[in-house]
Design a protein around this motif. Structure first.
Motif, PDB file in Angstrom:
ATOM      1  N   GLU A 281      71.241  66.641   7.962  1.00  0.00           N
ATOM      2  CA  GLU A 281      72.512  66.262   8.339  1.00  0.00           C
ATOM      3  C   GLU A 281      72.196  66.070   9.877  1.00  0.00           C
ATOM      4  O   GLU A 281      72.614  64.997  10.502  1.00  0.00           O
TER       5      GLU A 281
ATOM      6  N   ARG B 162      76.844  66.002   3.024  1.00  0.00           N
ATOM      7  CA  ARG B 162      77.920  66.813   3.201  1.00  0.00           C
ATOM      8  C   ARG B 162      78.415  67.212   1.963  1.00  0.00           C
ATOM      9  O   ARG B 162      78.752  68.443   1.697  1.00  0.00           O
TER      10      ARG B 162
ATOM     11  N   LYS C 100      76.559  69.901   0.169  1.00  0.00           N
ATOM     12  CA  LYS C 100      76.692  71.340   0.849  1.00  0.00           C
ATOM     13  C   LYS C 100      78.145  71.796   0.301  1.00  0.00           C
ATOM     14  O   LYS C 100      78.197  73.199   0.125  1.00  0.00           O
TER      15      LYS C 100
ATOM     16  N   SER D 239      71.198  70.935   5.865  1.00  0.00           N
ATOM     17  CA  SER D 239      71.667  70.830   7.150  1.00  0.00           C
ATOM     18  C   SER D 239      70.825  70.397   8.428  1.00  0.00           C
ATOM     19  O   SER D 239      71.546  69.527   9.043  1.00  0.00           O
ATOM     20  N   ARG D 240      69.611  70.388   8.034  1.00  0.00           N
ATOM     21  CA  ARG D 240      68.615  69.970   8.907  1.00  0.00           C
ATOM     22  C   ARG D 240      68.765  68.411   8.902  1.00  0.00           C
ATOM     23  O   ARG D 240      68.655  67.490   9.805  1.00  0.00           O
TER      24      ARG D 240
ATOM     25  N   ASP E 112      74.444  81.277   0.479  1.00  0.00           N
ATOM     26  CA  ASP E 112      75.182  81.420   1.633  1.00  0.00           C
ATOM     27  C   ASP E 112      75.601  83.015   2.108  1.00  0.00           C
ATOM     28  O   ASP E 112      75.651  83.558   3.113  1.00  0.00           O
TER      29      ASP E 112
ATOM     30  N   ASP F 142      69.445  74.750   1.417  1.00  0.00           N
ATOM     31  CA  ASP F 142      70.581  74.571   2.171  1.00  0.00           C
ATOM     32  C   ASP F 142      70.280  74.011   3.511  1.00  0.00           C
ATOM     33  O   ASP F 142      70.841  73.126   4.008  1.00  0.00           O
ATOM     34  N   ARG F 143      69.366  74.977   3.967  1.00  0.00           N
ATOM     35  CA  ARG F 143      69.091  74.585   5.359  1.00  0.00           C
ATOM     36  C   ARG F 143      68.460  73.350   5.685  1.00  0.00           C
ATOM     37  O   ARG F 143      68.454  72.576   6.622  1.00  0.00           O
TER      38      ARG F 143
END
Lengths: 453, 304
Positions: free
Chosen positions: A377, A338, A341, A374-375, B201, A370-371
């Protein structure tokens, strides 16, 4: 990039390995590589020439320290001289004058004056507890005055009420008057973007200067500016007289050679760096960081500071305590993910690290982005609290459930568990290293390789 | 003209300070020797052409005229020719197809390059050609960007579709398309927030706008204009590379060419990406948008 520069230099010095001192010939050849590196970083040509002449003087006859290659030696000399030329760090706004202290902002269209005005206002309010008034003198660009008013509201800083049809000179006078009457410490005058060859607009700003008698006149310039940086800085400085520079969009990936050009031709300090679109993204200037960027060495200090800012202190302390005990569970890993990110996109982080040029390409081809974070996480969040604390519980059927829950595959779950194992192992070893080390190794371990070559 | 030569001489004099004084005299004879070629290469670098392109052009010049006595003006004309030849293929206006009803144009770029102003000028231009133009205030992020476009809409007499600040840009694009279709607009110009190309982003957000439009019609958006600032140096190459990798950019607009920046990076861009340059911006007025003329641009680069 730095690799490219030192690579080129290594080639140059390949055959001189056993030399004890740098001869003029060696240096000349090395300087050709430096010249190209600087030009590719958008340092203006006259500045490059001057710079190289000075570095040459310094480098010729230098003894090559043992255990350092001649190439490294030259890079060090270049880097040091670059830092020196860029000037001292953190020259703050001069607030010593009788209030209201007037700050006049100027620059080309689209350089970021309005945003920088609001950022500077916020900084002076927060850091120095100053009462700041913002006033927009931009009557040309549609809705420019509204833009500053909105930013003022966002930052909770007073803005001068807009009077339709008023000339910039009159607005400046009114702002000063309001500043005096209402007890403001600082009045920031945002002005319209203008070309330095637009004589009418340059005359206008000279008049504004004479009315407002600013303590600081700051030239706002884009870090992506090319060779023209010299011309525009000279023109603004020559005609209006500036006291400092704000370099914007430093959060982009431009090498920022314009910083060196403008500093060299005006002799004025770069005071701040615009580092993002948020209003608190204005940082004091650090010459070593920009020097590193110009040479493509990455911004290590920037990374560490950014990390320190973002990682909540208590969370970091909690983590540190756990690491001391040799415990690092999946909750902690999720916490680190986190934080990463929050630090912005991976490219940005990697761009700040030295030697990441090649690894970055590899990462791009491995599609780590970044994805993926997220995955990872999501995988951890699909585990029960018990599993997160004790990963050994996670066997085949649990893995399947976690994969389903996170929309990933069992292989992904396995990969994450393995990463965690590696990190936990490393954490155990480095209880003594403290927070900084933790951060760096933490990032490295996540990518399964050490980012420091 | 003499300004260029004296600059060149001054530059060369500085770099050859250790040489005998006679060097300066030799240069007056304008011999196109290696040193003079170096000076010419530097002139090109000084116009943001980049090291590689400048070296290639100086090389061409060297091959063609090496060691002959030449006039300063002739040298520059030769270079302008060589540059114009490189960029002529990208000097193409944006194709307009009135049958599309509406032709959808998405305008993208990093912060402060002049996207909103360019849209204002485009609206003015096409409106004056009799097209029904609708604008979409897709920069929902920057303070007062919506108001800025609305002013341009009023000036040009075009409806502006907007939502409150902070609204979803993709949702706005969807609504704007819907409305433009209903109104039978010929052209829909969609503004977007400025974004640095290295911010993943923000680039993903831009991809979402394109995705939402493509869902309506795979041919949408018909054009994606990338707006570049002529003041920008070598970073423009990275901007084009990244934006193009993220969304299908169809053309470029180079702004702020009314200053002293010459936008020389465009030569390298033309060689690397071959994207058409639809127009150039030369001022803040509504009619300060011009078609891109390769020869005129090259002449300006060389000070002809």
């Amino acid at each position: 990039m730095f690799e490219a520069l030192s690579g080129k230099l290594s080639d140059v010095f390949e055959r001189l390995k056993r030399k004890a001192a740098l001869t003029e010939e060696d240096v000349n050849e090395a300087m050709r590589a430096v010249r190209v590196a600087l030009l590719e970083a958008d340092v203006a040509l006259p500045v490059v020439k001057d710079f190289i002449a000075k570095v040459k003087e310094r480098a010729i006859g230098q003894e090559v320290i043992r255990s350092v290659t001649p190439a490294q030696m030259v890079v060090k000399i270049v880097h040091d001289h670059l830092v020196e030329t860029l000037g001292s760090q953190g020259v703050e706004i001069d607030l010593a004058a009788t209030p209201p202290v007037v700050i006049l902002m100027l620059g080309l269209q689209g350089s970021g004056k309005t945003t920088s005005s609001a950022k500077l206002g916020l900084r002076l309010t927060k850091l120095y507890k100053k009462k700041v008034l913002l006033a927009s003198l931009d009557i040309y660009r549609p809705a420019a005055q509204e833009q500053l008013a909105i930013l003022g509201r966002q930052a909770e800083i007073a803005t001068l009420p807009i009077v339709a049809g008023e000339k910039p000179q009159a607005i400046a006078a009114r702002a000063l008057d309001a500043g005096r009457r209402e007890g403001f410490d600082v009045v920031i005058l945002d002005t319209a973007g203008r070309l330095h060859i637009d004589q009418a607009l340059m005359d206008e700003i000279a008049q504004v200067r004479d009315i407002a008698k600013p303590t600081e006149t700051l030239l706002v310039a884009d870090a992506m500016t090319g060779q023209d940086a010299v011309t525009l800085a000279q023109a603004f400085h020559g005609q209006i007289g500036i006291t400092g520079l704000i370099l914007t969009r430093v959060d982009g990936d431009a090498r920022g050679g314009a910083a060196l050009s403008m500093r060299a031709v005006t002799g004025r300090p770069i005071k701040f760096l615009g580092q993002g679109e948020k209003l608190d993204a204005l940082e004091p200037f650090h010459p070593d960081r920009i020097a590193g960027r110009i040479l493509g060495m990455g911004d290590v200090v920037g990374l560490v500071e950014k990390a320190a800012q973002i990682i909540e202190k208590d969370e970091a302390e909690k983590l540190a305590a756990k690491v001391m005990k040799g415990k690092f569970d999946l909750d902690d890993l999720a916490g680190q993910l986190r934080q990463m990110k929050k630090m912005g996109d991976l490219d940005g982080i990697l761009g700040m690290l030295p030697g990441m040029g090649k690894i970055k390409d590899k990462l791009a081809s491995a599609k780590i982005d970044d994805r993926q974070i997220s995955r990872q996480e999501a995988i951890i969040l699909s585990m029960t609290p018990k599993e997160r604390r004790n990963p050994d519980l996670i066997k085949a059927s649990r893995k399947q459930r976690i994969a389903r829950g996170s929309g990933t595959s069992v292989q992904d779950v396995n990969r994450l568990l393995k990463q965690h194992q590696q990190m936990a192992g490393m954490m155990k070893q480095m209880g003594k290293l403290g927070q900084k080390g933790l951060m760096r190794h933490g990032l490295g371990a996540l990518f399964g390789k050490n980012p420091h070559p | 003209m003499s300004g260029w030569l004296s600059r060149l001489k001054a530059g060369l004099a500085k770099s050859s300070s250790r040489l005998a004084q006679g060097v300066g005299d030799l240069l007056v004879k304008r011999k196109l020797d290696a040193e003079t070629l170096d000076g010419i290469e530097e002139l090109l670098i000084g116009a943001d052409l980049g090291v590689a392109t400048a070296a290639a052009l100086a090389g061409e010049l060297g091959k063609a005229r090496f060691d002959k006595e030449v006039e300063d003006r002739a040298v520059r004309a030769f270079l302008a020719q060589a540059i114009a030849a490189r960029i002529a293929p990208v000097a193409r206006p944006m194709p307009i197809d009135r049958a599309l009803k509406p032709q959808v144009v998405l305008v993208v770029g990093v912060n402060g390059t002049g996207k909103t102003t360019t849209i204002g000028k485009l609206a003015w231009l096409y409106k004056s050609q009799g097209l029904a133009v609708t604008l979409a205030a897709g920069d929902t992020f920057r303070a007062a960007a919506v108001e800025q476009l609305q002013r341009w809409g009023e000036r040009a007499g075009c409806p502006v579709i907007a939502r409150q600040a902070g609204a979803d840009a993709a949702g706005l694009a969807f609504d704007a398309l819907d409305q433009a279709r209903k109104e039978g607009a010929d052209l829909l110009l969609i503004d977007t927030a400025g974004r640095l190309h290295n911010k993943a982003d923000l680039m993903a957000e831009l991809q979402k706008v394109v995705r939402v439009l493509k869902k309506q019609d795979p041919a949408l958006p018909h054009e994606i204009l990338l707006v570049l600032d002529a003041t920008t140096g070598q970073n423009a190459l990275k901007q084009v590379e990244t934006f193009r990798a993220m969304v299908p950019v169809t053309g470029l607009v180079l702004t702020k060419l009314d200053g002293t920046a010459k936008g020389g990076v465009l030569v390298a861009l033309a060689e690397s990406f071959a994207l058409p340059v639809y127009a150039i911006g030369v001022g803040e007025g509504a009619d300060d948008l011009q078609p891109f003329d390769a020869q005129a641009f090259a002449d300006n680069l060389l000070g002809l």
